[in-house]
Motif scaffolding. Sequence first.
Motif, PDB file in Angstrom:
ATOM      1  N   PHE B  24    -103.702 -32.920  -4.102  1.00 29.11           N
ATOM      2  CA  PHE B  24    -102.364 -33.254  -4.381  1.00 29.11           C
ATOM      3  C   PHE B  24    -102.119 -35.002  -5.040  1.00 29.11           C
ATOM      4  O   PHE B  24    -101.409 -35.020  -5.834  1.00 29.11           O
ATOM      5  CB  PHE B  24    -101.510 -33.442  -2.937  1.00 29.11           C
ATOM      6  N   GLU B  25    -102.802 -35.647  -4.339  1.00 27.35           N
ATOM      7  CA  GLU B  25    -102.659 -37.165  -4.765  1.00 27.35           C
ATOM      8  C   GLU B  25    -103.220 -37.059  -6.205  1.00 27.35           C
ATOM      9  O   GLU B  25    -102.519 -37.898  -6.913  1.00 27.35           O
ATOM     10  CB  GLU B  25    -103.739 -37.994  -4.002  1.00 27.35           C
ATOM     11  N   ALA B  26    -104.029 -36.487  -6.603  1.00 25.99           N
ATOM     12  CA  ALA B  26    -104.787 -36.495  -7.877  1.00 25.99           C
ATOM     13  C   ALA B  26    -103.677 -36.007  -8.889  1.00 25.99           C
ATOM     14  O   ALA B  26    -103.399 -36.427 -10.043  1.00 25.99           O
ATOM     15  CB  ALA B  26    -106.235 -35.690  -8.051  1.00 25.99           C
ATOM     16  N   ARG B  27    -102.869 -34.794  -8.568  1.00 26.57           N
ATOM     17  CA  ARG B  27    -102.129 -34.330  -9.495  1.00 26.57           C
ATOM     18  C   ARG B  27    -100.748 -35.361  -9.750  1.00 26.57           C
ATOM     19  O   ARG B  27    -100.453 -35.576 -10.663  1.00 26.57           O
ATOM     20  CB  ARG B  27    -101.454 -33.148  -8.744  1.00 26.57           C
ATOM     21  N   VAL B  28    -100.381 -36.033  -8.620  1.00 31.97           N
ATOM     22  CA  VAL B  28     -99.317 -36.826  -8.600  1.00 31.97           C
ATOM     23  C   VAL B  28     -99.783 -38.082  -9.505  1.00 31.97           C
ATOM     24  O   VAL B  28     -99.200 -38.551 -10.293  1.00 31.97           O
ATOM     25  CB  VAL B  28     -98.953 -37.507  -7.182  1.00 31.97           C
ATOM     26  N   ALA B  29    -101.048 -38.566  -9.176  1.00 33.23           N
ATOM     27  CA  ALA B  29    -101.488 -39.701 -10.017  1.00 33.23           C
ATOM     28  C   ALA B  29    -101.552 -39.412 -11.589  1.00 33.23           C
ATOM     29  O   ALA B  29    -101.406 -40.190 -12.593  1.00 33.23           O
ATOM     30  CB  ALA B  29    -102.687 -40.179  -9.579  1.00 33.23           C
ATOM     31  N   ALA B  30    -101.756 -37.852 -11.824  1.00 36.86           N
ATOM     32  CA  ALA B  30    -101.806 -37.476 -13.141  1.00 36.86           C
ATOM     33  C   ALA B  30    -100.200 -37.334 -13.824  1.00 36.86           C
ATOM     34  O   ALA B  30    -100.430 -36.779 -14.860  1.00 36.86           O
ATOM     35  CB  ALA B  30    -102.872 -36.253 -13.317  1.00 36.86           C
ATOM     36  N   ASP B  31     -99.506 -37.710 -12.953  1.00 35.40           N
ATOM     37  CA  ASP B  31     -98.165 -37.520 -13.520  1.00 35.40           C
ATOM     38  C   ASP B  31     -97.736 -35.980 -13.530  1.00 35.40           C
ATOM     39  O   ASP B  31     -96.837 -35.720 -14.425  1.00 35.40           O
ATOM     40  CB  ASP B  31     -97.634 -38.212 -14.979  1.00 35.40           C
ATOM     41  N   GLU B  32     -98.353 -35.179 -12.868  1.00 37.38           N
ATOM     42  CA  GLU B  32     -98.068 -33.628 -12.860  1.00 37.38           C
ATOM     43  C   GLU B  32     -96.792 -33.370 -11.896  1.00 37.38           C
ATOM     44  O   GLU B  32     -96.592 -34.075 -10.979  1.00 37.38           O
ATOM     45  CB  GLU B  32     -99.081 -32.583 -12.291  1.00 37.38           C
ATOM     46  N   PHE B  33     -96.104 -32.542 -12.272  1.00 40.26           N
ATOM     47  CA  PHE B  33     -94.794 -32.171 -11.307  1.00 40.26           C
ATOM     48  C   PHE B  33     -95.461 -31.253 -10.053  1.00 40.26           C
ATOM     49  O   PHE B  33     -96.180 -30.517 -10.363  1.00 40.26           O
ATOM     50  CB  PHE B  33     -93.692 -31.378 -11.814  1.00 40.26           C
ATOM     51  N   ILE B  34     -94.761 -31.836  -8.868  1.00 41.15           N
ATOM     52  CA  ILE B  34     -95.183 -30.932  -7.810  1.00 41.15           C
ATOM     53  C   ILE B  34     -93.924 -29.864  -7.588  1.00 41.15           C
ATOM     54  O   ILE B  34     -92.841 -30.184  -7.721  1.00 41.15           O
ATOM     55  CB  ILE B  34     -95.245 -31.522  -6.391  1.00 41.15           C
ATOM     56  N   GLU B  35     -94.329 -28.491  -7.640  1.00 42.38           N
ATOM     57  CA  GLU B  35     -93.223 -27.624  -7.407  1.00 42.38           C
ATOM     58  C   GLU B  35     -93.172 -27.128  -6.046  1.00 42.38           C
ATOM     59  O   GLU B  35     -93.870 -27.045  -5.266  1.00 42.38           O
ATOM     60  CB  GLU B  35     -93.512 -26.284  -8.588  1.00 42.38           C
ATOM     61  N   PRO B  36     -91.829 -26.156  -5.903  1.00 39.48           N
ATOM     62  CA  PRO B  36     -91.672 -26.015  -4.374  1.00 39.48           C
ATOM     63  C   PRO B  36     -92.806 -25.155  -3.798  1.00 39.48           C
ATOM     64  O   PRO B  36     -93.003 -25.137  -2.484  1.00 39.48           O
ATOM     65  CB  PRO B  36     -90.269 -24.962  -4.402  1.00 39.48           C
ATOM     66  N   LYS B  37     -93.683 -24.325  -4.447  1.00 39.24           N
ATOM     67  CA  LYS B  37     -94.470 -23.319  -3.690  1.00 39.24           C
ATOM     68  C   LYS B  37     -95.863 -24.192  -3.615  1.00 39.24           C
ATOM     69  O   LYS B  37     -96.732 -23.497  -2.901  1.00 39.24           O
ATOM     70  CB  LYS B  37     -94.788 -22.094  -4.529  1.00 39.24           C
ATOM     71  N   ASP B  38     -96.032 -25.290  -4.300  1.00 35.80           N
ATOM     72  CA  ASP B  38     -97.278 -25.864  -4.200  1.00 35.80           C
ATOM     73  C   ASP B  38     -97.624 -26.691  -2.838  1.00 35.80           C
ATOM     74  O   ASP B  38     -96.655 -26.972  -2.021  1.00 35.80           O
ATOM     75  CB  ASP B  38     -97.163 -27.091  -5.309  1.00 35.80           C
ATOM     76  N   TRP B  39     -98.736 -26.755  -2.392  1.00 30.39           N
ATOM     77  CA  TRP B  39     -98.877 -27.573  -1.136  1.00 30.39           C
ATOM     78  C   TRP B  39     -98.557 -28.812  -1.233  1.00 30.39           C
ATOM     79  O   TRP B  39     -98.520 -29.438  -2.339  1.00 30.39           O
ATOM     80  CB  TRP B  39    -100.522 -27.295  -0.762  1.00 30.39           C
ATOM     81  N   MET B  40     -97.832 -29.309  -0.201  1.00 26.02           N
ATOM     82  CA  MET B  40     -97.808 -30.755  -0.473  1.00 26.02           C
ATOM     83  C   MET B  40     -97.806 -31.314   1.241  1.00 26.02           C
ATOM     84  O   MET B  40     -97.562 -30.605   2.073  1.00 26.02           O
ATOM     85  CB  MET B  40     -96.228 -31.246  -0.596  1.00 26.02           C
TER      86      MET B  40
END
Lengths: 251, 326
Positions: B24-40
């Motif tokens: 999760f942290e890596a996706r955020v750091a890479a400026d990807e969007f987190i979507e409703p069904k993604d784990w957070m």
Amino acid sequence: MSDQAYFDYLLRLGDDSLVLGQRLGEWCGHAPTLEIDLSLANVALDLIGQATYLLGHAGTVEGAGRDADRLAFHRDALDFRNCLLVEQPNGDFAQTMARQFLFSTYQRLLFQELAGSTDADLAAIAAKAVKEVAYHADLAAGWVVRLGDGTPESHRRMAGGMEWMARFVDELFVMDALETGLHARGLAVDRAGLRPAFDATVAATLAEATLPPLPAHRPVTGGRKGHHTEHLGHLLAPMQHLQRTYPNAVW
Amino acid sequence: MYTTELQKQAGVTTAEPAELLAAFEARVAADEFIEPKDWMPDAYRRTLVRQMSQHAHSEVVGMLPEGNWITRAPSLRRKAVLLAKVQDEGGHALYLYSATETLGTSREEMIDALHSGRAKYSTIFNYPTLTWADIGAIGWLVDGAAIMNQVPLQRTSYGPYARAMVRICKEESFHQRQGYEIMMALAVGTPEQKRMAQDALNRWWWPSLMMFGPPDDNSPNSAQSMRWRIKRDTNDQLRQKFVDVTVPQAEAIGLSVPDPDLKWHEDTGHYTFGAIDWEEFYAVVRGEGPVARERMQARRKAWDDGAWVRDAATAHAEKRSRRQAA
């Protein structure tokens, strides 16, 4: 050249929209749901737009240098020409919807006819507005049905709203000498001729809403001559406050 | 309009799978969007629900101070523009409630939290609109501050929030311009109009600066929110940007900013400004703002008075579907 009768007619049309738009603006931020809040603001916005065009046109016809704002903010109740229905208080949401349904159903028929006026300017205003008003009428009819055929409480309130407004319906269809003359010139609509279609729509909607027919009542009239209910003065006071207090200011 | 983080971080995070967290942290750091069904992470979800619902509530409560002037707008054009603007605010609340619902909290729950005082809304709406110039000041300053905060939120890490913000930002920039235009008209108007305009600026200036939230050294949640890209600039950075942009706008129309310590520095290209009364800010956050009671009373009353309408709509829909089924 100034045409006093036609000026007066345009005031009747413009003041109807202005006063009802002003009333609906009172709901802003206080409606039962956000969606309703938005829909009431939307209708108010359309009506204020109509008023701006109609009063602007009235000012041009009058030829005395008064624009829409001058007419809206610098006349007193005796010079307002709206029907009594539109100045009725919002009351609860059912009363607001009763007023809206009755008025928009009438205004839709009126503007359909006015789109064929011999005055090209008025015809254009009406042709644009009739699309908006069709939405207002459908929106209000939807609520009349939902509330009439909802819970016992909403049924009681909806019936109460209709009962309050019923006495002001006849005025919408009164043809006086002024309008008869303008109708002969192709400028005005024969209001009386709109009544059967109005009655049919109202009867069908009330039936679907499981509501009783509009109660018979001695008509209360006078708006077209400037004799209003007590409510209009209170509506105009806040509306005109800034313009009257600072008459030379530009906003 | 806009809101900043006004509540303390809620609860302690329970143990979460390290692998998921790292991904999760890596996706955020890479400026990807987190979507409703993604784990957070739970804390991310809670922080978003709090921030987004607070933003939605601010839009709804914000309809009140401006709605206060719809019936008194001084021309037909001003009335129409104000109606359209307040309608936009309601629309923003709708997108934001919907975006927040994607995190698993219903609109009913959020509204209940507002009415019971558990949820906050922007401090700015606890100040009264006393004259027509206040409508100008709200558009110019309050919506101006909103834009400062919201433009970066178009790149916030949670997809539905970021997308809602794109549309909201477009409308807010129209609101800011209409507010400034009202002020311009007043500033070149009669002495009474100029007085109104200056008085509105005097009253709204400091509360507008407070809208950006507590100073960075007293904003405990900022670091985490920045790391999660729920927030992209610090409170003080945004506040500075607002001052730098707004002071010249005031000067351009001949109004004076009510801060004797305000000073332009040629070398840094920034203004320095006087001390903000944080006591006042925290009092308003606690619900002690001048019209906090009126605002909450109006919201609760609208909701309670409308209960029979909502019940009727539900009852009618049920009758209708029963009839269709029969």
